[in-house]
Structures are given as structure tokens and as C-alpha cells.
Design a protein around this motif. Sequence first.
Motif, PDB file in Angstrom:
ATOM      1  N   TRP A 165      56.600  -1.119  75.649  1.00  0.00           N
ATOM      2  CA  TRP A 165      55.344  -1.783  75.338  1.00  0.00           C
ATOM      3  C   TRP A 165      55.443  -2.648  74.083  1.00  0.00           C
ATOM      4  CZ3 TRP A 165      53.534  -0.545  79.817  1.00  0.00           C
ATOM      5  CH2 TRP A 165      52.320  -1.096  80.209  1.00  0.00           C
TER       6      TRP A 165
ATOM      7  N   MET B 121      55.589  -3.247  81.260  1.00  0.00           N
ATOM      8  CA  MET B 121      55.736  -3.263  82.709  1.00  0.00           C
ATOM      9  C   MET B 121      54.370  -3.423  83.371  1.00  0.00           C
ATOM     10  SD  MET B 121      58.183  -0.574  84.460  1.00  0.00           S
ATOM     11  CE  MET B 121      58.717  -0.679  86.124  1.00  0.00           C
TER      12      MET B 121
ATOM     13  N   SER C 289      46.419   2.009  88.080  1.00  0.00           N
ATOM     14  CA  SER C 289      47.108   2.030  86.800  1.00  0.00           C
ATOM     15  C   SER C 289      46.181   2.338  85.632  1.00  0.00           C
ATOM     16  CB  SER C 289      47.795   0.690  86.539  1.00  0.00           C
ATOM     17  OG  SER C 289      48.879   0.549  87.417  1.00  0.00           O
ATOM     18  N   PHE C 290      44.900   2.470  85.920  1.00  0.00           N
ATOM     19  CA  PHE C 290      43.953   2.794  84.858  1.00  0.00           C
ATOM     20  C   PHE C 290      43.364   4.173  85.104  1.00  0.00           C
ATOM     21  CE2 PHE C 290      43.898  -1.845  85.102  1.00  0.00           C
ATOM     22  CZ  PHE C 290      44.111  -2.173  83.773  1.00  0.00           C
TER      23      PHE C 290
ATOM     24  N   HIS D 193      41.421   1.901  77.073  1.00  0.00           N
ATOM     25  CA  HIS D 193      42.834   1.737  77.390  1.00  0.00           C
ATOM     26  C   HIS D 193      43.517   0.838  76.367  1.00  0.00           C
ATOM     27  CE1 HIS D 193      41.421   3.150  81.338  1.00  0.00           C
ATOM     28  NE2 HIS D 193      42.663   3.530  81.541  1.00  0.00           N
TER      29      HIS D 193
ATOM     30  N   THR E 214      46.138   2.271  73.336  1.00  0.00           N
ATOM     31  CA  THR E 214      47.503   1.733  73.304  1.00  0.00           C
ATOM     32  C   THR E 214      47.842   1.230  71.900  1.00  0.00           C
ATOM     33  OG1 THR E 214      47.169   1.035  75.575  1.00  0.00           O
ATOM     34  CG2 THR E 214      49.081   0.160  74.444  1.00  0.00           C
TER      35      THR E 214
ATOM     36  N   LEU F 277      46.937  -6.069  79.365  1.00  0.00           N
ATOM     37  CA  LEU F 277      47.282  -4.828  78.669  1.00  0.00           C
ATOM     38  C   LEU F 277      48.781  -4.762  78.394  1.00  0.00           C
ATOM     39  CD1 LEU F 277      46.347  -2.084  77.635  1.00  0.00           C
ATOM     40  CD2 LEU F 277      46.548  -1.179  79.942  1.00  0.00           C
TER      41      LEU F 277
END
Lengths: 726, 339
Positions: free
Chosen positions: A107, A112, A120-121, A130, A134, A183
Motif C-alpha cells: 500500500w 492492489m 473488497s469493502f 476505510h 488505512t 483507495l
Amino acid sequence: MKERLHDKSNAQQTQDPIYQVRNVSVAFDMDRGTSRVLDDIDLDIERGEILGVVGESGSGKSMFADSLLNAVVSPGQLGGEVIYNTEDGQSVDVTELTDEELRKFRWQEASMVFQGAQDSFNPTRKIRTHFVETLDAHDADIEDGMDRARELLSDLYLEPDQVLNSYPHELSGGMKQRTLIALSMLLDPEVIVMDEPTAALDLLMQQSIVRLIREIKGKYDVTIIFITHDLPLLAELADRLAVMYAFEFVEIGLTDGILEEPSHPYTRALLNSTPNIFAPVEDMTAIEGSAPDPVNVPTGCSYHPRCPMATDACVESDPGYYETNANHGVKCHYWEDVDNAIPLQVTADETRQVDVPAYGPVAMGTDRTPVLTLDDAEVHFESSQGLFAEPDAVRAVDGISLDIYENEVIALIGESGCGKTTLGKTAIGLQRPTGGSVSFRGQDIWDAKDGHGDVEIPHEAIRQSLQIIHQDPGSAINPNRTVRHTLELPLKHYNDELDMGDRQARILGMLETVGMTPPEDYADRYPHQLSGGEKQRVTLIRALLMEPDLILADEAISALDVSLRVEMMDLMLDLQEIFDTAFLFISHDFSNARYITEKSGGRIGVMYLGEIVEIGTVDEIINNPKHPYTKSLVWATPDLDETGENEDVPLRKIDIPDARNPPSGCRFHTRCPEARETCARKKPVLVGDGGNTHEVSCFRDVPNHEYWDSPELMNDEPSDETPTEK
Amino acid sequence: MNWYIRRTLQALLTVYGVITFTFVLIRIMPGGPMESMRAQLIQQHQGSLTTEDMERINRIVETRVNIDPDQPLYTQYVDYVSSVLTGDLGQSTWHQAPVMDLLIERLPWTIFLMGSSITLSFALGITLGAIMAYKEGTILDVGLSSYSTFMTSVPYYVVAVLLVYFLGYQWDYFPIQGRMAPQTTPGLNYPFLAGVAYHLVLPVISVVITGMGGRALAMRGNSVRVMGDDFIRVARLRGLKPRTIAIQYVGRNALLPMYTNLMLAVGFMFGGAIILEEIFGYRGLGQLMYSSIGNRDLPLMMGCFLLITMTVVIALFIADLTYGKLDPRVQSGERHESF
């Protein structure tokens, strides 16, 4: 001049590689042996490029993506070296990092984007959370980070605050996918690995996202590895292409080089099997055989069992990379001969002739009664919010009239949520229309069912005449019944004068017709012993055994591998001729729709938000689209001979308006690049231009319409179609 | 918002339906509660019955079950419904006291007993299940799974009897019956509360160690499923702290299906209370209901029946109203209904 390369860095003239992948393998220990899902890969990735990785499902492309981030899921074993070079010249081997280093690496350096943006959430947390968590996990400044997030989101044509305050389920698939891209770029990574980021989306959305990826790559200066099964998509996006087959790269080179002079038989087969909107139908061919099993990869060149050029040398020795030129490497002993052995399909601009179908458009100039008539059919689903609120109606089908004639093939296309499946189900009498009528050979289907008025054709007979093939054959067949048993039921039900021997003969005969031989063997199999394509054949037979007059094929080939689709469509057309049925073929893919209608001389209908906006023969729709929406769909359909490389997205807005609250006037005006003020006020109707099959609902088709004097629509009109609206 | 109104009306309708059903049960069923009560009284009367006696008996029956058989059916019905709605559930034949008072006196004790049992068994079960899921495939997981499976198949009353026998009679660690220490005055004072807690230990333990296994297995299954979801993988790649992932990602999502279960368990707690309270001589609602059956105290039985149904309806109502807070996907309430 065949020159074997000694350096394993293969045919890549990389100056400043960001990744150097050396001897990377991924192995899974399984009961029946070691499964090598990535086999000794060597590859350099240049800083700042877009590398396209293409391969069929199960070729190991996702494993390649995972290994770049050392994120191979256990019990998979990652071997080899994945060297990552930072901008200031340091090199690290990603496979050697400690957990904490790896956590930071991911990240911050490389991130990715997955195919499954839908999943994915975390469904219980807002999008904002989210982003914040992060930033928090990487000790980044939250405020700066969120500013960056907002910028990224608006670069991706999203409204930042609206998106950040939403829960994941409140966003559409395309919005989620773009949010995930934002994201992934939050911490300003150097590399983004995108694993099938657009696979689950409509073509128009795919193309829009691909454009955005290119824009964003330019702005934020990142390296992108774009993995997909969809070669045409990469043609427009990637700087270099790497073709994957059987867990290794068989051909690597500049995109233009690979598309113009593909040197590996597999690459050529892949290109030939890709339905292409402008290429002549006859030249499309499926790839014979199936991809190898990772436990048991063929010796020598892994492609030899399917390769028409294979010789003993291919079985004995595994080819290394041959350099066709400085930027192009290929793993084939006979790459110099492929040009003759496997000719590429004729490309569009060379000999584009409108091939005259076997018979002219069925709908024209005939006074036959249609098999099925939809007259101003409406299906409104009410999602009532309670006792006192006005119920919200989703106008899935809104006033559609359509005639389907004997033996006609009609393809309906449109983005997901446009109501094409509902229309299909209404047509074959599975969905009761809330307005208008559906009649079969003049007999109203629902009157027959309810016993209203004089029923000329009993409901039972209508039911038998209208059949369906579903998208997912796996769930459309009872898993606990043999093929024989599944196929016997329709015969027993509608044709009870047949005795057992006749029934068996018919079933076996049909199995043989569709190429499932030996039929006796297939008849006694259970669905899990069949491949996806074979299952779909069984459902096709099941529908045909009812001797129907119309079959609804609802995305019937979408679940199949690309190389199988053409084969399946051919089969459907062959059987259509034998059995004299009409087809209503629903697809979100223009190329498939074109293929099946062109071969049969059928029509294509384009749907948008519950309405048919344009309908006509293949030639009319593909070569002379009149409605701006049809034009955008044609634009979005991958085209190997990309000409206008940097065309803008022909849409004003990327996202489809909420079907519960469709725009006023012409429903497309919010996205239409040609929209003028008239379009927001007045609603065009579907009209033909006299004696022609081509009908379109757009003011631009009407000369002297007030549209032409109307001022252009401003972009900043209040958006009344926020998709998250409750 | 309107969904809430509809849901509320639905709950009220169910309550109304239950009241009507009890009325039908009492009034219409041949040989039903009224008949048998009358027969009971006639039997008790001994000797021949005069008309006056008959009238007196009818009056007694009438006050006890809130139904006057001389009125037309609809009047009886309206009277009955309105008296139930005003909290008048009739007169207990055995205790010679209003049913409502009896229920109200017992209710807090049972809620306390079963509430703490359920809370504990869920809390422990969920924790255990989450641990098992994280250690999936290890000896710990296999051991705990086997233990949970075993304990789930043991009825709580067997454990209860064993506990009473060993910890109560043999070793004398805990009181074998009762709900509070003698010579304490109910109220917020230490001796009373300590006594209550002390008496609660054995019954709660017997429910928790048998009930926890099932919850643990359910939680384990949910967690394992959630851990396979893509968003967990993305969260790991995003570098989130394992703790955040375990609690906010896995735990939160694995809990969702357990929530409706919890509310259903609340509904069933009175049923479970019958045997448990009988074993421990705990003077709660369950014991009251049990004795009312033994005493053929029909108004009391009816009262208990009404109360239990109401509890289930209310628990599910709460579950529905609050589920949206837990899972934003069902905020509109359209797609989720727990019954």
C-alpha cells in the motif's frame, strides 16, 4: 536467425526496472501431486509503464499478481526472487521482508485492486472509515490523506463527499471499483497491481474506467500492472503486453508488436477467438482443447497439445525466449513460421464487406403474424417504503412494443439494470406485465392463463412454446439428477405418447447433435461431471426438447470462457435452423450480440432504463448507429484496430441514473454528449424512417426538430439522480 | 421511516391476534378452560346443585376468566380484550389473587436469571468461537469444537441436577434452592444483592456451559466464512492492524447472523425457565407456570401463555428495529425480517 537468449531477463529493454522478477514459482501441495500455478517466471517491469498481463482463467495470472506483493495465500509456497527497486536506487527482495516491513511495503510502495470490488469493502463500515483506517494504519496524516482521497475520487468522476459518506452497498459496481482504485492510490504507491479490475462490469463502464486509469496514471505517475483475460481491453491501455499460458509468460513485447505480429501460436489463437465487433464473423474460431492442469503440465512446450504446429521438438524441449526483435520475446521454437501456419483473422479495414446473411431480415416486408407481440408492455416494481409514503416504482420495462417473428433472432443489449432481463421474462410469460399486453400468435398470454375471454391457444401450449436458457447453467440443472433424468422430464410432461425407447432415442440423438459424444456416457453423468459449456448444452437441449417457438437466452454465454462462446453461439444457430425456433438473446456484450444476429440475419435492440432506444438490423446498428447511447456502446466495445486512441469518453456522466427516479424527457439526456435543453423537457419516441427496420428514439434523427434550435445543456445542472438516494 | 410504522403495527397486530386466540381457546373450545373450571367447581360443591348455586358458580367462573357467558359473543369478546389490554388477566383460582399481580411479582426474578444466563452464554460462546476460528485446524480448535459439540448435546437440566448434587448437597458450596438469602430485605443493600447473586450461580452455570457450545460453533462457522471474504484480504493488504481486522472486520460481520438468534433465545427463555426453576426451587415465572399446570389453575396458565407470546413478539420487534443499526445493508428494513 534463431538466437537463444542466455540472459534470462528475456526480450525486454528495460532501463529502470521497478520490479525484477526472477525464477518465481508458486506451488501448492495437493494430494495428487504438487500443483505449480506459477512456473519459473522471469520478468522486468519498467518504472512508469502500464504492463498488460493477459491469459485465460486458470493460467496463473492472479498468482503472478499476488507474488508481486508477496501475498500468495497459504498453503501456496512462493519461491524465487521478487526484487523491488525504489526510486532512490535501493533494492529489496519482497520475498525476504519481515511481516512489519511487508505491511509497510504493501500500500505504501505497491498496492492492489481486485476484481471483486463488490466484496473488497467491509459492508458494515462507511467508505470514509476505510480511507481513514488505512491512513491510520500507516501513520499517515489523516487530514492530508483525506484531501488526497477527495482529489482522487473526483479525478475518477465521483462526488467525494457523497461517496465517503456512503456504505459500500449504496454504491453501484462501477462506483465501488473506482473507489477501490482511489483507495489503492491513497498512500501514493509506486506500483498498482490491478487484477481483473473491470471484469464484473459493463463494457461501457469498463472502457470508461480504462480511460480513467490512463488519465490517472499520467497525473500521479505510477506503474500499473493490469491483469485481465480480455485482450482487446489491453490493446488500448497497455504499453507492453505479457501473454500468459500454463503458468508462464509465452510472449512478451510492446503492445503494438504483439497485436500486429503475434509470434506465439497461442497469442494468435487468442486473437482469433476474440469476438471483435468489426471483424468478419466467419473468421472467428475457438481454440481447440483445454488449458492444462497445474499438477500435470505437458512436457516441453506446454502449449503443444493444442498447437497445430507442434512437432516432436515441442514435446521434447521447452522453448526458451526467442527474440523477434529488441522489444519482443516469444517462447516458441517455430515463431518464424507462425505467420503462415496460423493466419490472423482479416482485419476490419482491409476487406470489410457487409456479408449478406443467408436470408434477409425477417421482419421486413412480411405480412406474417409475429410469434410474439409485446404491445406497450410495462413492468413496474414497487418498492413501497411504508404506509404513507408514495411507493417508489422501478420502471424496469416502460412501454415497450416489439414483434418477434418466426425464426428470428433478436438480441437485446444494454447495461446492467436497464431492464433487459425483465423484458425477456415478460416476453416469454414468466413476468406478468403491469401494463400493456404480451401475446403469442395473437393470443394474450395472461388472458389464456387466467381464462379471460375466448382462449384460442391454451396456456399449457403457450408455456411449452416459450422456453428459457439461464445465465448460469450450474444452478439451472438439478445437481442430484443425471443428464438423462433431467432431459426426460420435459418429454414426459409434454409428450406423453412417447414410449421409453423413443424418449431415450431422442435424448441420445440430441446429445449427439450438440457434440456430446458418446451420448450414452454423457446421459448418465451428473452435472458436476460436466464442464460449463457442456452444462449449458444440456440446458439448451432441455429447452429444445419442448419444441418451443421462442427461446429466451438470458446472458446464456456470459458465464463461458471467451474461447467457448463462439462455439456455443454457432451451436445455438445450428439448432435454431433445425428446430425452427426464434431466439431472444440477451447480452451486455455488443460483440456477442453482433455475432449471433449477423449470422442469422436478426435484429439488435438497444435498451436504456426500461426503454428500447434503437432497434434495427446488425448492419444498421453497428455501422450506422443513430442514437448517442448506441454510439457510446459501440465505442465501448473493444476493437483491436484501435484508431482514435485518445478519444474521450462519449458520455457526460459515467454512472447510470437511479431507475427509481429516471431523468425527465429523454432518459439518456443526463449522460448524452449531444443533449440540448429540449431533451430534458421532451421525450422522444421510437420511430422508423419508413419501410425500414431501423427505428430510433432521438430528436437528432428528426430533421427540423426544435432540438436543433435548442441551447446546449449545461453540465452543472442539479443532479437529480444520485444513486445513493434513499 | 415508514417501515418502522408498519413494523410497529405488525407487532401490535400480532399481540392482538394472540389475545384473540386465548379468548377463542377459553370460550369456544369444547371442554375448554371454562367448561373444566365449571366442572371443577361443581365437583367441589358436593351435594345437589340448585339454580342459585349454578348462578354463583357461573359468576365465579366469569370473574376468574373475564368472560360472562350470558352476554352475546361479541360483547364477551370486547370485554375480554379490553380487560386484558388494561392489565386485568383474571383471577388465579389457586392463589386467590389477580394473575397480573402474581406475574409481576415473579417476572423480575426470571428475567434476571435467564437474562444473565443468556448474556453470559452468548458472550462466552462468541469469544470462544472467534478464538476457535482464528486457530482453525489447531489442536485447540479441534479440542474446543469437540467439547462444544459434546456440551451442546447434554441437556442443561442434567448438568443442573449434577451441580445441585455435588456442589450443593455433597460439598455444600452453594445453596440448593431459593432465590435470595433468608433474613435479607429486598432493595439496594449488599446482603440482599450478594444473596441473590449467590443463589444465581448454579442455575446460571448449568445454562451457560451447555448453551455456550452451540453459540461457539455458530460463531466459529460464521467467522471462518467471513475470514474467507475478499474484504478481509484487502484489509490485510492495506496493512490494518490485526486487532482491527479481528474485531471490526471479522467479528463485526460474523456477529450479524447471531443477533436474531439472541433475540429468539430471549423469547424461549421462559420455556427454559420452567424446568430450571423447578430444579433449583427458584421462585420465578417458570415455577409459577409449572405449578399452575399442576393445580389446574387455568387463568394463571392463560396469563403465562400471553406473557410468553408477548415477550417473543417484543423481542423480535426490538431485533427488527435495531438490526439496521448493526448491518447498514438492511437499514431500510425492506429485505430483512427476522421471523
